[in-house]
Design a protein around this motif. Structure first.
Motif, PDB file in Angstrom:
ATOM      1  N   VAL A  36       1.897  -7.999  -4.522  1.00  0.00           N
ATOM      2  CA  VAL A  36       1.316  -8.131  -5.857  1.00  0.00           C
ATOM      3  C   VAL A  36       0.817  -6.770  -6.336  1.00  0.00           C
ATOM      4  N   MET A  37       1.190  -6.408  -7.555  1.00  0.00           N
ATOM      5  CA  MET A  37       0.674  -5.174  -8.139  1.00  0.00           C
ATOM      6  C   MET A  37      -0.690  -5.479  -8.753  1.00  0.00           C
ATOM      7  N   VAL A  38      -1.752  -4.941  -8.147  1.00  0.00           N
ATOM      8  CA  VAL A  38      -3.106  -5.261  -8.596  1.00  0.00           C
ATOM      9  C   VAL A  38      -3.515  -4.411  -9.782  1.00  0.00           C
ATOM     10  N   ILE A  39      -3.246  -3.100  -9.691  1.00  0.00           N
ATOM     11  CA  ILE A  39      -3.702  -2.182 -10.743  1.00  0.00           C
ATOM     12  C   ILE A  39      -2.519  -1.529 -11.438  1.00  0.00           C
ATOM     13  N   ASP A  40      -1.797  -0.675 -10.704  1.00  0.00           N
ATOM     14  CA  ASP A  40      -0.661   0.022 -11.298  1.00  0.00           C
ATOM     15  C   ASP A  40       0.306   0.434 -10.186  1.00  0.00           C
ATOM     16  N   GLU A  41       1.365   1.149 -10.540  1.00  0.00           N
ATOM     17  CA  GLU A  41       2.391   1.560  -9.591  1.00  0.00           C
ATOM     18  C   GLU A  41       1.847   2.532  -8.555  1.00  0.00           C
ATOM     19  N   VAL A  42       0.943   3.413  -8.981  1.00  0.00           N
ATOM     20  CA  VAL A  42       0.359   4.385  -8.045  1.00  0.00           C
ATOM     21  C   VAL A  42      -0.415   3.671  -6.945  1.00  0.00           C
ATOM     22  N   GLU A  43      -1.198   2.688  -7.349  1.00  0.00           N
ATOM     23  CA  GLU A  43      -1.967   1.929  -6.353  1.00  0.00           C
ATOM     24  C   GLU A  43      -1.042   1.155  -5.437  1.00  0.00           C
ATOM     25  N   MET A  44       0.033   0.634  -5.988  1.00  0.00           N
ATOM     26  CA  MET A  44       0.988  -0.124  -5.176  1.00  0.00           C
ATOM     27  C   MET A  44       1.612   0.767  -4.110  1.00  0.00           C
ATOM     28  N   GLN A  45       1.942   1.992  -4.467  1.00  0.00           N
ATOM     29  CA  GLN A  45       2.509   2.939  -3.503  1.00  0.00           C
ATOM     30  C   GLN A  45       1.495   3.274  -2.409  1.00  0.00           C
ATOM     31  N   ARG A  46       0.218   3.424  -2.811  1.00  0.00           N
ATOM     32  CA  ARG A  46      -0.830   3.694  -1.831  1.00  0.00           C
ATOM     33  C   ARG A  46      -0.975   2.527  -0.861  1.00  0.00           C
ATOM     34  N   HIS A  47      -0.952   1.330  -1.410  1.00  0.00           N
ATOM     35  CA  HIS A  47      -1.044   0.125  -0.578  1.00  0.00           C
ATOM     36  C   HIS A  47       0.120   0.061   0.419  1.00  0.00           C
ATOM     37  N   GLN A  48       1.335   0.319  -0.034  1.00  0.00           N
ATOM     38  CA  GLN A  48       2.499   0.284   0.855  1.00  0.00           C
ATOM     39  C   GLN A  48       2.422   1.367   1.919  1.00  0.00           C
ATOM     40  N   GLN A  49       1.904   2.549   1.532  1.00  0.00           N
ATOM     41  CA  GLN A  49       1.735   3.634   2.496  1.00  0.00           C
ATOM     42  C   GLN A  49       0.748   3.240   3.598  1.00  0.00           C
ATOM     43  N   LEU A  50      -0.372   2.672   3.202  1.00  0.00           N
ATOM     44  CA  LEU A  50      -1.385   2.254   4.179  1.00  0.00           C
ATOM     45  C   LEU A  50      -0.859   1.140   5.079  1.00  0.00           C
ATOM     46  N   GLU A  51      -0.118   0.216   4.493  1.00  0.00           N
ATOM     47  CA  GLU A  51       0.448  -0.871   5.292  1.00  0.00           C
ATOM     48  C   GLU A  51       1.400  -0.324   6.356  1.00  0.00           C
ATOM     49  N   LYS A  52       2.229   0.651   5.969  1.00  0.00           N
ATOM     50  CA  LYS A  52       3.171   1.261   6.903  1.00  0.00           C
ATOM     51  C   LYS A  52       2.440   2.029   8.007  1.00  0.00           C
ATOM     52  N   LEU A  53       1.420   2.804   7.640  1.00  0.00           N
ATOM     53  CA  LEU A  53       0.648   3.567   8.625  1.00  0.00           C
ATOM     54  C   LEU A  53      -0.106   2.637   9.569  1.00  0.00           C
ATOM     55  N   TYR A  54      -0.640   1.560   9.020  1.00  0.00           N
ATOM     56  CA  TYR A  54      -1.387   0.608   9.847  1.00  0.00           C
ATOM     57  C   TYR A  54      -0.467  -0.021  10.899  1.00  0.00           C
ATOM     58  N   ARG A  55       0.710  -0.425  10.460  1.00  0.00           N
ATOM     59  CA  ARG A  55       1.668  -1.023  11.402  1.00  0.00           C
ATOM     60  C   ARG A  55       2.134   0.002  12.441  1.00  0.00           C
ATOM     61  N   SER A  56       2.353   1.236  12.008  1.00  0.00           N
ATOM     62  CA  SER A  56       2.812   2.283  12.916  1.00  0.00           C
ATOM     63  C   SER A  56       1.781   2.575  14.003  1.00  0.00           C
ATOM     64  N   THR A  57       0.514   2.724  13.594  1.00  0.00           N
ATOM     65  CA  THR A  57      -0.523   3.007  14.589  1.00  0.00           C
ATOM     66  C   THR A  57      -0.754   1.807  15.501  1.00  0.00           C
TER      67      THR A  57
END
Length: 348
Positions: A36-57
């Motif tokens: 779900v896009m909560v705010i805008d595209e920039v926030e969505m990219q940040r969310h996806q980045q954090l999700e990827k880093l969280y899974r990686s670690t």
């Protein structure tokens, strides 16, 4: 009436979504995935980045735990190996001492018993390496503050994002109320909801950036350290096996050499067995032979030897060029018999 029913249905759906979001917020322990896009595209990219880093670690941490589990098992097996090998070493050495004049088995047992002491010492060194180079660093990384702090930041961002998702729904609901009844109360509540949404948006931007930087740093450190420990484990295990192979190789060579020397040594034959009249023979050396002890006789191709004794073990005793000793029977060919009296050979 139909309009009221539609509005009521829409409100029920919104409440259900909000309830699900609240349940996720308080029951989740990790980073919640959402498209779900909560705010805008920039926030969505940040969310996806954090999700990827969280899974990686998380995957890196799981690998570290598996390495620790394996190293602990190797260490436990190693100490059992040392216990068993030490007992075997003592038993072999004891047999060798008690049967020292018995046979080649006693010598072999002694040699192997001594070698096992070195084998168990190498096992102990490998166990120490596993502890200092693998277990301690990985355990420190798994339970270390940097990893947990970074993951907590990501979890805070995830909860804040869920809160923003609820707040966005609240803003939409307030906007609908204002459109339906644009009174002062509804407008004030809308402004309050929008202000809270802006505050959440600003906080998410700061927290998201901080969480992403922390997780990225931890991920890089985690991968680097884990790879270094993995290489250390491989190198340590390789060195251990090479040293064990070298020790056992020396043992095998010594045991085989002792066996060959015992089987090929010139026989000890009492001199009284050859007293009196003896039939000597003349033989020619067909192959060169170099004496390995004072009891043996060196030969060159073409030498003539007076053969005085022939043993069933494949050795002969004779005289050549004023020297006497044993040599392999297969290295010479008989030419003629020579009669002698009281063991005195004719000169050639």
């Amino acid at each position: 009436m139909d309009a009221l029913r539609k509005q009521a249905s829409k409100l029920r759906e919104q409440v259900a979504k909000q309830q699900q979001a609240v349940i996720k917020q308080f029951s989740g322990t990790g980073y919640e995935s959402s498209d779900v896009m909560v705010i805008d595209e920039v926030e969505m990219q940040r969310h996806q980045q954090l999700e990827k880093l969280y899974r990686s670690t998380r995957a890196g941490k799981d690998l570290q735990r598996e390495l620790v589990k394996a190293a602990e098992s190797f260490t436990a097996i190693g100490y059992k190996h040392i216990e068993t090998g030490t007992k075997l070493s003592e038993d072999c050495c004891k047999y060798g001492v008690e049967n020292i004049n018995d046979n080649i088995l006693a010598k072999g047992a002694s040699v192997y018993g001594d070698a096992r002491k070195h084998v168990e010492k190498e096992q102990e060194e490998f166990n120490k390496l596993l502890s200092s180079q693998i277990l301690d660093p990985l355990r420190a990384m798994i339970t270390g503050a940097p990893l947990e702090d970074a993951r907590h930041l990501a979890q805070r961002y995830s909860r804040m994002r869920q809160e923003a998702e609820l707040q966005a729904a609240e803003v939409s609901r307030r906007q609908a109320r204002v459109r339906e009844a644009p009174n002062a109360e509804h407008v004030a509540k809308l402004h309050a909801a929008e202000a809270k949404m802006q505050e959440l948006k600003a906080n998410m931007a700061v927290l998201g950036k901080e969480a992403a930087a922390a997780l990225a740093a931890v991920e890089a450190q985690q991968r680097r350290l884990t790879f270094q420990r993995l290489v250390a484990m491989v190198e340590g295990e390789k060195t251990y096996h090479l040293r064990i192979a070298a020790i056992l190789g020396e043992v095998e060579a010594e045991m085989v050499s002792d066996k060959q020397r015992k089987e090929s040594a010139p026989p000890v034959i009492p001199s009284d067995n050859f007293s009196g009249q003896t039939m000597y023979s003349l033989a020619e050396a067909m192959h060169p032979f170099s004496a390995a002890s004072e009891k043996e006789l060196s030969l060159s191709v073409g030498d003539y030897v007076v053969v005085r004794k022939v043993s069933p073990s494949g050795w002969s005793e004779g005289e050549c060029k004023g020297k006497a000793g044993w040599f392999p029977s297969a290295f010479v060919e008989k030419r003629q018999r020579l009669p002698t009296n009281n063991g005195a050979a004719e000169a050639y």
